[in-house]
Design a protein around this motif. Sequence first.
Motif, mmCIF file in Angstrom:
data_model
loop_
_atom_site.group_PDB
_atom_site.id
_atom_site.type_symbol
_atom_site.label_atom_id
_atom_site.label_comp_id
_atom_site.label_asym_id
_atom_site.label_seq_id
_atom_site.Cartn_x
_atom_site.Cartn_y
_atom_site.Cartn_z
ATOM 1 N N LEU A 10 2.068 -17.964 4.275
ATOM 2 C CA LEU A 10 2.587 -19.293 4.587
ATOM 3 C C LEU A 10 4.085 -19.261 4.887
ATOM 4 C CD1 LEU A 10 2.232 -22.392 4.702
ATOM 5 C CD2 LEU A 10 2.706 -22.409 2.253
ATOM 6 N N VAL A 11 4.841 -18.612 4.021
ATOM 7 C CA VAL A 11 6.299 -18.577 4.186
ATOM 8 C C VAL A 11 6.689 -17.817 5.443
ATOM 9 C CG1 VAL A 11 8.446 -17.693 3.178
ATOM 10 C CG2 VAL A 11 6.784 -18.888 1.749
ATOM 11 N N LEU A 12 6.122 -16.628 5.633
ATOM 12 C CA LEU A 12 6.484 -15.830 6.799
ATOM 13 C C LEU A 12 6.017 -16.472 8.099
ATOM 14 C CD1 LEU A 12 5.810 -12.269 5.363
ATOM 15 C CD2 LEU A 12 8.026 -13.388 5.738
ATOM 16 N N SER A 13 4.848 -17.079 8.094
ATOM 17 C CA SER A 13 4.362 -17.772 9.291
ATOM 18 C C SER A 13 5.239 -18.978 9.614
ATOM 19 C CB SER A 13 2.910 -18.210 9.112
ATOM 20 O OG SER A 13 2.062 -17.091 9.026
ATOM 21 N N ALA A 14 5.663 -19.699 8.597
ATOM 22 C CA ALA A 14 6.522 -20.863 8.814
ATOM 23 C C ALA A 14 7.874 -20.450 9.370
ATOM 24 C CB ALA A 14 6.688 -21.646 7.521
ATOM 25 N N LEU A 15 8.439 -19.378 8.833
ATOM 26 C CA LEU A 15 9.722 -18.897 9.354
ATOM 27 C C LEU A 15 9.596 -18.454 10.808
ATOM 28 C CD1 LEU A 15 11.058 -16.879 6.302
ATOM 29 C CD2 LEU A 15 11.968 -19.007 7.218
ATOM 30 N N PHE A 16 8.557 -17.707 11.106
ATOM 31 C CA PHE A 16 8.359 -17.228 12.474
ATOM 32 C C PHE A 16 8.069 -18.386 13.417
ATOM 33 C CE2 PHE A 16 5.869 -15.217 15.899
ATOM 34 C CZ PHE A 16 6.837 -14.339 16.357
ATOM 35 N N ALA A 17 7.235 -19.316 12.993
ATOM 36 C CA ALA A 17 6.919 -20.471 13.832
ATOM 37 C C ALA A 17 8.168 -21.309 14.083
ATOM 38 C CB ALA A 17 5.839 -21.320 13.168
ATOM 39 N N SER A 18 9.004 -21.486 13.071
ATOM 40 C CA SER A 18 10.248 -22.233 13.244
ATOM 41 C C SER A 18 11.154 -21.545 14.262
ATOM 42 C CB SER A 18 10.993 -22.360 11.920
ATOM 43 O OG SER A 18 10.252 -23.103 11.006
ATOM 44 N N ALA A 19 11.256 -20.241 14.160
ATOM 45 C CA ALA A 19 12.102 -19.496 15.096
ATOM 46 C C ALA A 19 11.574 -19.609 16.524
ATOM 47 C CB ALA A 19 12.185 -18.035 14.668
ATOM 48 N N GLU B 56 6.016 -31.588 13.343
ATOM 49 C CA GLU B 56 4.585 -31.484 13.623
ATOM 50 C C GLU B 56 4.262 -30.216 14.420
ATOM 51 O OE1 GLU B 56 6.402 -34.182 14.394
ATOM 52 O OE2 GLU B 56 5.700 -35.645 12.917
ATOM 53 N N LEU B 57 5.123 -29.883 15.359
ATOM 54 C CA LEU B 57 4.898 -28.683 16.165
ATOM 55 C C LEU B 57 5.065 -27.417 15.329
ATOM 56 C CD1 LEU B 57 4.137 -27.854 19.000
ATOM 57 C CD2 LEU B 57 6.560 -27.861 19.601
ATOM 58 N N VAL B 58 6.025 -27.424 14.437
ATOM 59 C CA VAL B 58 6.222 -26.264 13.552
ATOM 60 C C VAL B 58 5.032 -26.111 12.614
ATOM 61 C CG1 VAL B 58 7.662 -25.291 11.719
ATOM 62 C CG2 VAL B 58 8.727 -26.337 13.722
ATOM 63 N N VAL B 59 4.534 -27.218 12.085
ATOM 64 C CA VAL B 59 3.369 -27.168 11.184
ATOM 65 C C VAL B 59 2.148 -26.649 11.940
ATOM 66 C CG1 VAL B 59 1.758 -28.590 9.845
ATOM 67 C CG2 VAL B 59 4.215 -28.925 9.599
ATOM 68 N N ALA B 60 1.942 -27.121 13.151
ATOM 69 C CA ALA B 60 0.800 -26.662 13.944
ATOM 70 C C ALA B 60 0.920 -25.177 14.273
ATOM 71 C CB ALA B 60 0.694 -27.478 15.228
ATOM 72 N N ALA B 61 2.108 -24.740 14.655
ATOM 73 C CA ALA B 61 2.311 -23.322 14.966
ATOM 74 C C ALA B 61 2.130 -22.463 13.721
ATOM 75 C CB ALA B 61 3.699 -23.113 15.561
ATOM 76 N N MET C 246 -1.101 -18.610 10.676
ATOM 77 C CA MET C 246 -1.790 -18.252 9.436
ATOM 78 C C MET C 246 -3.241 -17.871 9.699
ATOM 79 S SD MET C 246 -0.316 -20.810 6.539
ATOM 80 C CE MET C 246 -1.275 -20.000 5.251
ATOM 81 N N VAL C 247 -3.917 -18.628 10.549
ATOM 82 C CA VAL C 247 -5.312 -18.321 10.878
ATOM 83 C C VAL C 247 -5.400 -16.992 11.611
ATOM 84 C CG1 VAL C 247 -7.283 -19.056 12.263
ATOM 85 C CG2 VAL C 247 -6.092 -20.709 10.831
ATOM 86 N N LEU C 248 -4.523 -16.779 12.575
ATOM 87 C CA LEU C 248 -4.538 -15.509 13.312
ATOM 88 C C LEU C 248 -4.260 -14.316 12.390
ATOM 89 C CD1 LEU C 248 -2.713 -16.447 16.628
ATOM 90 C CD2 LEU C 248 -5.143 -15.885 16.321
#
Length: 59
Positions: free
Chosen positions: A16-25, A41-46, A51-53
């Motif tokens: 969760l943390v690493l995906s959120a950081l990467f998605a934010s970037a 919303e876009l960051v949460v979706a990304a 996370m699923v991938l």
Amino acid sequence: MANSQGDPRVLFVMNLVLSALFASAVVWGLDYIGILSFTVELVVAATAVLMVLTYLVIR
């Protein structure tokens, strides 16, 4: 110890943390070059997509 899969809760939080950081970037970078706008919303979706991938790749 070599066959240990680890605690699934720790793996979930790390994912969760690493995906959120990467998605934010990524979303910030796309906003910077003018392709998308940076929204929560876009960051949460990304983050959810990443996370699923990640889950599918490691299984």
